[in-house]
Scaffold this motif. Sequence first.
Motif, PDB file in Angstrom:
ATOM      1  N   SER A   1       0.828  -1.207   0.000  1.00  0.00           N
ATOM      2  CA  SER A   1       0.000   0.000   0.000  1.00  0.00           C
ATOM      3  C   SER A   1       0.864   1.259   0.000  1.00  0.00           C
ATOM      4  N   SER A   2       0.313   2.333  -0.564  1.00  0.00           N
ATOM      5  CA  SER A   2       0.959   3.638  -0.464  1.00  0.00           C
ATOM      6  C   SER A   2       0.801   4.155   0.956  1.00  0.00           C
ATOM      7  N   LEU A   3       1.605   5.158   1.287  1.00  0.00           N
ATOM      8  CA  LEU A   3       1.421   5.807   2.587  1.00  0.00           C
ATOM      9  C   LEU A   3       0.164   6.668   2.532  1.00  0.00           C
ATOM     10  N   ALA A   4      -0.627   6.597   3.590  1.00  0.00           N
ATOM     11  CA  ALA A   4      -1.904   7.320   3.629  1.00  0.00           C
ATOM     12  C   ALA A   4      -2.199   7.724   5.070  1.00  0.00           C
ATOM     13  N   PRO A   5      -3.125   8.672   5.248  1.00  0.00           N
ATOM     14  CA  PRO A   5      -3.431   9.123   6.612  1.00  0.00           C
ATOM     15  C   PRO A   5      -3.931   7.981   7.494  1.00  0.00           C
ATOM     16  N   LEU A   6      -3.479   7.984   8.734  1.00  0.00           N
ATOM     17  CA  LEU A   6      -3.866   6.997   9.745  1.00  0.00           C
ATOM     18  C   LEU A   6      -4.085   7.750  11.047  1.00  0.00           C
TER      19      LEU A   6
ATOM     20  N   ILE B   1      26.950  22.056  11.914  1.00  0.00           N
ATOM     21  CA  ILE B   1      26.712  21.057  10.879  1.00  0.00           C
ATOM     22  C   ILE B   1      25.246  20.642  10.892  1.00  0.00           C
ATOM     23  N   THR B   2      24.596  20.766   9.743  1.00  0.00           N
ATOM     24  CA  THR B   2      23.252  20.210   9.575  1.00  0.00           C
ATOM     25  C   THR B   2      23.211  19.533   8.208  1.00  0.00           C
ATOM     26  N   ALA B   3      22.073  18.920   7.903  1.00  0.00           N
ATOM     27  CA  ALA B   3      21.936  18.231   6.617  1.00  0.00           C
ATOM     28  C   ALA B   3      21.502  19.207   5.527  1.00  0.00           C
ATOM     29  N   ASP B   4      21.822  18.862   4.284  1.00  0.00           N
ATOM     30  CA  ASP B   4      21.244  19.566   3.134  1.00  0.00           C
ATOM     31  C   ASP B   4      19.924  18.869   2.829  1.00  0.00           C
ATOM     32  N   ILE B   5      18.846  19.612   2.825  1.00  0.00           N
ATOM     33  CA  ILE B   5      17.537  18.949   2.770  1.00  0.00           C
ATOM     34  C   ILE B   5      16.614  19.562   1.722  1.00  0.00           C
ATOM     35  N   GLU B   6      15.580  18.795   1.424  1.00  0.00           N
ATOM     36  CA  GLU B   6      14.473  19.272   0.599  1.00  0.00           C
ATOM     37  C   GLU B   6      13.215  19.058   1.449  1.00  0.00           C
ATOM     38  N   ILE B   7      12.564  20.148   1.808  1.00  0.00           N
ATOM     39  CA  ILE B   7      11.383  20.027   2.673  1.00  0.00           C
ATOM     40  C   ILE B   7      10.156  19.671   1.834  1.00  0.00           C
ATOM     41  N   ILE B   8       9.391  18.714   2.310  1.00  0.00           N
ATOM     42  CA  ILE B   8       8.164  18.329   1.597  1.00  0.00           C
ATOM     43  C   ILE B   8       6.979  18.339   2.557  1.00  0.00           C
ATOM     44  N   PRO B   9       5.781  18.589   1.999  1.00  0.00           N
ATOM     45  CA  PRO B   9       4.591  18.378   2.824  1.00  0.00           C
ATOM     46  C   PRO B   9       4.286  16.880   2.892  1.00  0.00           C
ATOM     47  N   MET B  10       3.531  16.492   3.880  1.00  0.00           N
ATOM     48  CA  MET B  10       3.244  15.070   4.114  1.00  0.00           C
ATOM     49  C   MET B  10       2.649  14.388   2.876  1.00  0.00           C
ATOM     50  N   VAL B  11       1.800  15.118   2.147  1.00  0.00           N
ATOM     51  CA  VAL B  11       1.121  14.475   1.006  1.00  0.00           C
ATOM     52  C   VAL B  11       2.095  14.089  -0.115  1.00  0.00           C
ATOM     53  N   LYS B  12       3.301  14.613  -0.079  1.00  0.00           N
ATOM     54  CA  LYS B  12       4.280  14.292  -1.130  1.00  0.00           C
ATOM     55  C   LYS B  12       5.132  13.066  -0.786  1.00  0.00           C
TER      56      LYS B  12
ATOM     57  N   ARG C   1      18.524  14.905   1.566  1.00  0.00           N
ATOM     58  CA  ARG C   1      17.581  14.214   2.436  1.00  0.00           C
ATOM     59  C   ARG C   1      16.234  14.924   2.347  1.00  0.00           C
ATOM     60  N   PHE C   2      15.156  14.143   2.197  1.00  0.00           N
ATOM     61  CA  PHE C   2      13.819  14.717   2.336  1.00  0.00           C
ATOM     62  C   PHE C   2      13.482  14.860   3.815  1.00  0.00           C
ATOM     63  N   VAL C   3      12.859  15.988   4.145  1.00  0.00           N
ATOM     64  CA  VAL C   3      12.381  16.195   5.507  1.00  0.00           C
ATOM     65  C   VAL C   3      10.915  16.625   5.405  1.00  0.00           C
ATOM     66  N   ILE C   4      10.073  15.917   6.129  1.00  0.00           N
ATOM     67  CA  ILE C   4       8.640  16.214   6.113  1.00  0.00           C
ATOM     68  C   ILE C   4       8.332  17.337   7.102  1.00  0.00           C
ATOM     69  N   ASP C   5       7.630  18.347   6.611  1.00  0.00           N
ATOM     70  CA  ASP C   5       7.165  19.434   7.480  1.00  0.00           C
ATOM     71  C   ASP C   5       5.858  18.981   8.128  1.00  0.00           C
ATOM     72  N   MET C   6       5.889  18.684   9.404  1.00  0.00           N
ATOM     73  CA  MET C   6       4.731  18.053  10.039  1.00  0.00           C
ATOM     74  C   MET C   6       3.559  19.026  10.223  1.00  0.00           C
ATOM     75  N   ALA C   7       3.822  20.325  10.034  1.00  0.00           N
ATOM     76  CA  ALA C   7       2.716  21.296  10.055  1.00  0.00           C
ATOM     77  C   ALA C   7       1.738  21.018   8.919  1.00  0.00           C
ATOM     78  N   SER C   8       2.209  20.278   7.900  1.00  0.00           N
ATOM     79  CA  SER C   8       1.367  19.971   6.731  1.00  0.00           C
ATOM     80  C   SER C   8       0.463  18.769   6.977  1.00  0.00           C
ATOM     81  N   LEU C   9       0.642  18.102   8.123  1.00  0.00           N
ATOM     82  CA  LEU C   9      -0.111  16.850   8.361  1.00  0.00           C
ATOM     83  C   LEU C   9      -1.566  17.146   8.706  1.00  0.00           C
TER      84      LEU C   9
END
Lengths: 346, 346
Positions: free
Chosen positions: B14-19, B311-322, B338-346
């Motif tokens: 299954s794809s990832l989906a809201p739970l 030192i931090t990571a180089d990232i690409e921020i995504i919303p949860m739906v992506k 690294r992808f990082v999910i912005d949890m404000a989008s959840l």
Amino acid sequence: MSTFKAYGVLNATSSLAPLQITRREPQPHDVAIKIAYCGVCHSDIHQARNEWGNSVYPMVPGHEIVGTVTSVGAKVRRFKVGDKVGVGCLVDSCRQCPDCKEGLEQFCSRPIFTYNCLELDNKTPVQGGYSSGIVVHEDFVLRIPDYLPLDKTAPLLCAGITTYSPLRHWNAGPGKKVAIIGLGGLGHMAVKIARAMKAEVTVLSRTLDKKDDAIKLGAHHVYATNDPKTFEHLAKNFDLIINTVSVKLDWGAYLGLLQRDGTMVLLGVPTDAPQLHAFSLIMGRRSLAGSLIGGIKETQEMLDFCGKHNITADIEIIPMVKINEAYERVIKADVKYRFVIDMASL
Amino acid sequence: MSTFKAYGVLNATSSLAPLQITRREPQPHDVAIKIAYCGVCHSDIHQARNEWGNSVYPMVPGHEIVGTVTSVGAKVRRFKVGDKVGVGCLVDSCRQCPDCKEGLEQFCSRPIFTYNCLELDNKTPVQGGYSSGIVVHEDFVLRIPDYLPLDKTAPLLCAGITTYSPLRHWNAGPGKKVAIIGLGGLGHMAVKIARAMKAEVTVLSRTLDKKDDAIKLGAHHVYATNDPKTFEHLAKNFDLIINTVSVKLDWGAYLGLLQRDGTMVLLGVPTDAPQLHAFSLIMGRRSLAGSLIGGIKETQEMLDFCGKHNITADIEIIPMVKINEAYERVIKADVKYRFVIDMASL
């Protein structure tokens, strides 16, 4: 040039037979040695038969050499006529590289192995210890502790240092649990040396056939590796495993016997490369490593250690004419635990 | 029990989906955290899709968690409401075994990983960081240095510690030559951390496509491993090689790049086990080792080190739906880094 009696091979398929060889006249730093005994190492067979693909003929094998000094060059100060001495797998090296400077000549990129190798002139072949005598630069001659019998000491020059070096490097000692895989020429030396270093010693042998022998040699425990329960019972048990066998094993199964941060050291080279799953190393931060004989300084340290602890090899003495038969028996692992040639028979 | 919004999978296909998930009410030693960001690790994908064969569903992945403390249990002294905190791959362990007592909980035989695992009661599943909040025992909560931005710090909790730990354990530092194989999520962190440790850093990448990036990240040198000359030119060069890739490589060829006594450390697990020739280890007394994330104490040390060195990571921020799209891009190595999910989008 001086001539010496010897036994050697003319090509990869010939039996060992009498040869006459020449060696250089002793130079100012050379030691001339009358060879009393020479051990028979499995690598003698590999090279006599060109199983490593790099053999040059004619070849006189033998790198577990012990004897008596018969003359010394004008500048030799460390040895005198009559001294009991040994020569191992190395008779020279570049002496310039960092490895040589640290006394780890076995890792020099231009080591002069005792046979099947060329001198630094890149022309003159060197010949090994199945011979009446040898001429070696004093820096590569080892002193044999006086109280050790020469015949049983010969195998220390290869089997002894090959096992002593990794046991020392990876800190076998009091409180350390050490396993030895295989109880042959190398394995039986590893058991004696690890015990003398005061480690807790376990022999891992295919069956329990050699259990009594292993205990007599100094092992505290013996387990059969043809019993799957061994791998459950000994899981995460050892600090160090010395793998003396050249047959292909499931390295992952043996790595599972190591504690966290434990190391398994390979001394032999299976012709067929085993597969290794990274998980065996990642779980428990384990290491798989290799070790190759030892440097000259460490070889002398090993001989002195064996002198102090009265450690020698268990041997079967043979006359030179029995060498071809001995080779067949080595291949069948039918020797307890090392053949040594009595050079008086040559 | 409290309920939390989350994204997860119901089975391996299954794809990832809201739970909606439940977590325990905070106990006296628990810290409740509002999750601000969660990094996306390749092992999230492996487990979501049951590629390691041990997945239990429903599953909420995510173990690069950062956020803010929203409440603390009565006995918590180390954290207070409003603190910036992180949670990595571990949320508990047996605490009794020698590994736990030495602060190496990752090697505990009963670790509680952050998701796809059961609590110590062997019944209650734990769920990861693709979620609005999490409740964790204070001993497994990390303090984030105040001046590090939360989003870019999230990947330190797995990619950071997974590379910091072996670099520290195998003594990367001034005068040491360190190679990093692969420039992905782990590799780009390894470059930054090794450089901050003052090692001489070389990136070994398949091509030179990422050369400019590697130099910007801190590498001193970059070589392409699809060029056979790289293996000649860099022979016997490195003290330490950190292999961050999970694809099957010719380990023997890379071991040849190590100096005497050098170590190559595996962080990834190729599904197809490579063959390894013992000669690669015996020549030069080299080691092949593995490393697994890091313990809690060392994870805090890593965060403090990264704070000190900015030192931090180089990232690409995504919303949860992506997230499903992000998974596909991670598999294609199409992310810097690294992808990082912005949890404000959840």
